[in-house]
Design a protein around this motif. Structure first.
Motif, mmCIF file in Angstrom:
data_model
loop_
_atom_site.group_PDB
_atom_site.id
_atom_site.type_symbol
_atom_site.label_atom_id
_atom_site.label_comp_id
_atom_site.label_asym_id
_atom_site.label_seq_id
_atom_site.Cartn_x
_atom_site.Cartn_y
_atom_site.Cartn_z
ATOM 1 N N TRP A 328 0.832 -1.203 0.000
ATOM 2 C CA TRP A 328 0.000 0.000 0.000
ATOM 3 C C TRP A 328 0.872 1.260 0.000
ATOM 4 C CZ3 TRP A 328 -0.511 4.182 3.284
ATOM 5 C CH2 TRP A 328 -1.601 5.022 3.020
ATOM 6 N N GLN A 329 1.942 1.218 0.773
ATOM 7 C CA GLN A 329 2.815 2.385 0.871
ATOM 8 C C GLN A 329 3.474 2.685 -0.471
ATOM 9 O OE1 GLN A 329 6.188 1.935 3.489
ATOM 10 N NE2 GLN A 329 6.004 4.052 4.207
ATOM 11 N N LYS A 330 3.986 1.661 -1.143
ATOM 12 C CA LYS A 330 4.657 1.874 -2.424
ATOM 13 C C LYS A 330 3.689 2.348 -3.494
ATOM 14 C CE LYS A 330 8.389 -1.455 -1.604
ATOM 15 N NZ LYS A 330 8.957 -2.771 -1.990
ATOM 16 N N LEU A 331 2.513 1.740 -3.548
ATOM 17 C CA LEU A 331 1.541 2.140 -4.559
ATOM 18 C C LEU A 331 0.986 3.526 -4.267
ATOM 19 C CD1 LEU A 331 -0.344 -1.245 -4.990
ATOM 20 C CD2 LEU A 331 1.240 -0.191 -6.597
ATOM 21 N N SER A 332 0.816 3.860 -3.004
ATOM 22 C CA SER A 332 0.318 5.184 -2.650
ATOM 23 C C SER A 332 1.347 6.259 -2.955
ATOM 24 C CB SER A 332 -0.061 5.229 -1.171
ATOM 25 O OG SER A 332 -1.101 4.320 -0.893
ATOM 26 N N GLN A 333 2.608 5.976 -2.694
ATOM 27 C CA GLN A 333 3.652 6.927 -3.036
ATOM 28 C C GLN A 333 3.731 7.135 -4.531
ATOM 29 O OE1 GLN A 333 7.031 5.138 -1.126
ATOM 30 N NE2 GLN A 333 6.826 6.397 0.720
ATOM 31 N N GLY A 334 3.453 6.084 -5.275
ATOM 32 C CA GLY A 334 3.486 6.195 -6.725
ATOM 33 C C GLY A 334 2.393 7.082 -7.274
ATOM 34 N N THR A 335 1.263 7.201 -6.532
ATOM 35 C CA THR A 335 0.165 8.056 -6.985
ATOM 36 C C THR A 335 0.087 9.353 -6.207
ATOM 37 O OG1 THR A 335 -1.340 6.931 -5.444
ATOM 38 C CG2 THR A 335 -1.208 6.077 -7.695
ATOM 39 N N GLY A 336 1.026 9.533 -5.239
ATOM 40 C CA GLY A 336 1.072 10.778 -4.488
ATOM 41 C C GLY A 336 -0.018 10.932 -3.465
#
Length: 408
Positions: A328-336
């Motif tokens: 979740w953290q990596k995907l959320s960082q990818g979408t800001g």
């Protein structure tokens, strides 16, 4: 003691009638059981009703069970006609003694379809059978069939009639209570936990409040059953479901939910990756709520691992939760969409005022977000203390998993 065939018939018919009359005298019976009594010592009925508990003296089972079993088979083979009311009594008696007899449940399905049986009463019979046989797979399967039939009749999915919401909530909470009771009666009762997942998938209508209440209510249970993987698997399902529903609330569209299928195996994979879908993890506005959920779950894992060393279930659960958090953290960082701090969120209209419930998540001192550094520090702390050999082995295996899967 009855010996001839005629005497056995008379005895069994009397016992079946006594069981039927017991339910008529007390419709609030909440538990059944066998009373160990090898022989009939008194000239009285072997059916004992004390308060809300129904007992059957064991000596009569060897006569009762074959009799009702043969009666039902003769009826199914069209060799002997039985009145519908007689079928109701025979199947009730048989299923209280042997709830895994599929034919009896199938006969009751036919009676339900013809309107002879009330669905609520059939659920009540299954509930009683589960007090004696809490892992009975046929009973859980039949309950799902009855609930689906009730759902179609009540139009749970799309109905807007008066009292619809109240009926749904009553049925949902009653079913959750049945699952909780069965799980407490039999260790590692995967059938009960799988049914609990099915209930949420088909009856909760994606309510974040229901999912969060379940996450809160099972916290004490798993703390008292640290070796029961089924309970932790249920919490993993709740976390994934919450991620999916909170993501849908943000996107305002029907994105793919994280509800996993009812896999016949608990999620005990070595790397914690199976069943963790990526859909619904992105574009999540609840950057305060979701990290807090994971932080509290990791804190629970830490407390349990330190309090009960040497339990592999706890390390498997920690691995799965940290994998979900990392994805979740990596995907959320990818979408800001990931925020480093807890912020207020007022988007709770869809789920019945969820922001009121999130207040419970914001209590207590703020601890750092989970991360690789904090996990390695925790492992070093565990290895640095005197503990069981198993605890050290699980800690080293967890560190190896972090380096090979997460740290890549």
């Amino acid at each position: 003691m009855a010996e001839s065939e005629e005497e056995v018939d008379v005895l069994v018919q009397r016992v079946v009638k006594d069981i039927t009359n017991a339910f008529k005298r007390n419709p609030n019976i909440d538990e059944i059981g066998l009373i160990q009594c090898p022989e009939a010592r008194y000239n009285r009925s072997p059916i004992v009703l004390v308060e809300n508990k129904l007992g059957v003296e064991s000596w009569c089972v060897k006569f009762l069970l074959p009799y009702v079993h043969n009666k039902l088979l003769l009826y199914r083979q069209r060799k002997q006609w039985q009145d519908r009311e007689v079928l109701v009594d025979i199947t009730c008696t048989l299923l209280l003694l042997n709830p895994d007899f599929t034919t009896a449940w199938n006969v009751r399905k036919e009676l339900l379809q013809h309107g002879v049986l009330n669905p609520e009463k059939d659920l009540y019979l299954g509930k009683l059978a589960l007090t004696k046989y809490p892992k009975s797979p046929e009973t859980w399967i039949h309950r799902r069939w009855v609930l689906q039939r009730l759902g179609q009749a009540e139009a749970w999915a799309n109905g807007n009639g008066p009292g619809h919401g109240e009926r749904l909530q009553r049925a949902l909470h009653e079913e959750l209570r049945v699952c909780a009771d069965a799980a407490s009666r039999y260790p590692s009762n995967y059938n009960a936990w799988s049914h609990r997942i099915w209930v949420l998938q088909h009856m909760s209508q994606g309510s974040v409040k229901v999912l969060h209440d379940e996450l809160s209510s099972t916290r004490l249970w798993v703390s008292m059953h640290v070796s029961d993987h089924s309970g932790f698997h249920y919490r993993q399902f709740l976390l994934k479901a919450l991620l999916g529903e909170l993501g849908q609330a943000h996107n305002g569209s029907q994105t793919e939910s994280l509800h996993p299928p009812l896999d016949p195996r608990p999620a005990a994979q070595s790397n914690g990756e199976a069943g963790a879908c990526e859909a619904g993890l992105t574009d999540d506005p609840h950057a305060d709520t979701i990290p807090q959920l994971f932080r509290e779950e990791m804190e629970l894992c830490t407390d349990l691992i330190e309090s009960y060393p040497g339990h592999e279930t706890l390390w498997c659960h920690r691995r799965h939760v940290f994998y979900l958090w990392d994805r979740w953290q990596k995907l959320s960082q990818g979408t800001g969409s990931l925020s480093p701090a807890v912020t207020d969120s007022n988007d709770g209209s869809k789920h019945g005022g969820y922001t009121q419930d999130t207040k419970r998540l914001k209590r207590g001192p703020v601890s750092p977000w989970p991360g690789l550094l904090s996990e390695h520090a925790f492992i070093s702390q565990v290895l640095g203390t005197r503990s069981t050999p198993e605890q050290g082995r699980f800690a080293r295996a967890y560190r190896k998993w972090l380096d090979s899967v997460i740290g890549q």
